[in-house]
Design a protein around this motif. Sequence first.
Motif, PDB file in Angstrom:
ATOM      1  N   UNK A 100     -52.260  23.949  20.724  1.00 47.22           N
ATOM      2  CA  UNK A 100     -51.248  24.002  21.779  1.00 47.22           C
ATOM      3  C   UNK A 100     -51.932  24.194  23.127  1.00 47.22           C
ATOM      4  N   UNK A 101     -51.616  23.307  24.052  1.00 47.26           N
ATOM      5  CA  UNK A 101     -52.213  23.332  25.388  1.00 47.26           C
ATOM      6  C   UNK A 101     -51.120  23.487  26.435  1.00 47.26           C
ATOM      7  N   UNK A 102     -51.347  24.395  27.380  1.00 46.90           N
ATOM      8  CA  UNK A 102     -50.452  24.499  28.524  1.00 46.90           C
ATOM      9  C   UNK A 102     -51.291  24.543  29.796  1.00 46.90           C
ATOM     10  N   UNK A 103     -50.609  24.674  30.940  1.00 42.30           N
ATOM     11  CA  UNK A 103     -51.296  24.555  32.225  1.00 42.30           C
ATOM     12  C   UNK A 103     -50.661  25.487  33.244  1.00 42.30           C
ATOM     13  N   UNK A 104     -51.446  25.839  34.250  1.00 39.76           N
ATOM     14  CA  UNK A 104     -50.934  26.566  35.406  1.00 39.76           C
ATOM     15  C   UNK A 104     -51.344  25.846  36.682  1.00 39.76           C
ATOM     16  N   UNK A 105     -50.407  25.754  37.624  1.00 42.91           N
ATOM     17  CA  UNK A 105     -50.765  25.163  38.925  1.00 42.91           C
ATOM     18  C   UNK A 105     -50.985  26.239  39.978  1.00 42.91           C
ATOM     19  N   UNK A 106     -51.051  27.498  39.537  1.00 40.46           N
ATOM     20  CA  UNK A 106     -51.373  28.595  40.454  1.00 40.46           C
ATOM     21  C   UNK A 106     -52.879  28.608  40.703  1.00 40.46           C
ATOM     22  N   UNK A 107     -53.276  28.874  41.927  1.00 48.06           N
ATOM     23  CA  UNK A 107     -54.693  28.836  42.285  1.00 48.06           C
ATOM     24  C   UNK A 107     -55.321  30.224  42.422  1.00 48.06           C
ATOM     25  N   UNK A 108     -54.499  31.262  42.405  1.00 45.91           N
ATOM     26  CA  UNK A 108     -55.023  32.626  42.507  1.00 45.91           C
ATOM     27  C   UNK A 108     -54.923  33.332  41.160  1.00 45.91           C
ATOM     28  N   UNK A 109     -55.745  34.361  40.989  1.00 47.57           N
ATOM     29  CA  UNK A 109     -55.798  35.077  39.713  1.00 47.57           C
ATOM     30  C   UNK A 109     -54.445  35.634  39.306  1.00 47.57           C
ATOM     31  N   UNK A 110     -53.805  36.374  40.187  1.00 47.38           N
ATOM     32  CA  UNK A 110     -52.565  37.056  39.830  1.00 47.38           C
ATOM     33  C   UNK A 110     -51.443  36.074  39.500  1.00 47.38           C
ATOM     34  N   UNK A 111     -51.340  35.018  40.302  1.00 45.50           N
ATOM     35  CA  UNK A 111     -50.308  34.022  40.039  1.00 45.50           C
ATOM     36  C   UNK A 111     -50.529  33.320  38.709  1.00 45.50           C
ATOM     37  N   UNK A 112     -51.784  33.003  38.417  1.00 43.60           N
ATOM     38  CA  UNK A 112     -52.103  32.346  37.151  1.00 43.60           C
ATOM     39  C   UNK A 112     -51.791  33.265  35.969  1.00 43.60           C
ATOM     40  N   UNK A 113     -52.121  34.548  36.102  1.00 45.42           N
ATOM     41  CA  UNK A 113     -51.831  35.502  35.024  1.00 45.42           C
ATOM     42  C   UNK A 113     -50.334  35.572  34.744  1.00 45.42           C
TER      43      UNK A 113
END
Length: 305
Positions: A100-113
């Motif tokens: 299972x693969x997903x993605x994040x378009x957040x570029x900062x650590x906290x947003x990605x978490x």
Amino acid sequence: MTGGIVATNALQQNTSNTATPPATMPERLLGRTEVKLPIFGLGGAGQTPLSWKGKEGDAVAIIQRALELGIRYFDTAASYGPSEDYLGKVLPPHRSKLFIASKTDQRDRDGAWRELERSLKRLNTDYLDLWQLHRVSFSEELDTIFSSSGAIKALEEAIQQKLVRFAGITGHHDPEVIAEGLRRYPFHTTLIPVNAADKHHPHPFIPVVLPVAQEKNVGVIAMKVPAYGRLFKSGGLTGMQQALGYTMSQPGVHCCVIAAETVAQLENNVKIARAFMPLKKQELTAIAQRTANIWEDSTFFRNWT
């Protein structure tokens, strides 16, 4: 039209004289992950039930049929509408056998978490096999991602905590940015457009990214294989057999993800994937030539950022 679209007459033309395909799809190792996957995975985006609100019944039917057909790779993202929720309703009982693969378009650590935590909850899973930095388009984004408070920190911490197995980077805008990302960091995978119209674009992905990926043994996952069905316009490719055949015959490509609008469309695409045989150079040249007059319309997604 979406990445899974296949004109019915084109499918009939391509499959009517084909011998019964094997019961399973060909498999390839995904770069240095040591994970062996079928060459075809189900995409969770595009204008399909998996990314539409109010289409849970249709989405669940497609996901369940994908499992029955032997699909083990399921691609989604935090930004794909209800896609993660729909997958999370079907996949958990089969989790140990799936990728299972997903993605994040957040570029900062906290947003990605925050997005990772939400993705895990929606997918109803304790971990992701692959978590990817989504649609990286500009070099400035790389600078932010790799900064002291960038998203790469979240990715590294998630791998340390065994919430994520592998790290990836995706993009469909600028191949030089993806190639630079692969040079700057030891990603396990990259998800990029690989299709028969690519060579006609002034900034093609295949000759820019694939050599870097091969040098670093990065798993390459192909997207935009039929360019949302636009490769099948009049005078273009005759169907998914040519589209998938071209993509999966490119050196260094390990698998592809294609969305499906219906169960029948998914079944036809899997049938073609099962019957895949690498194409010869002259066949690839002939297929690419068929897109020479439609490449601009077939690479429209390159404008997305």
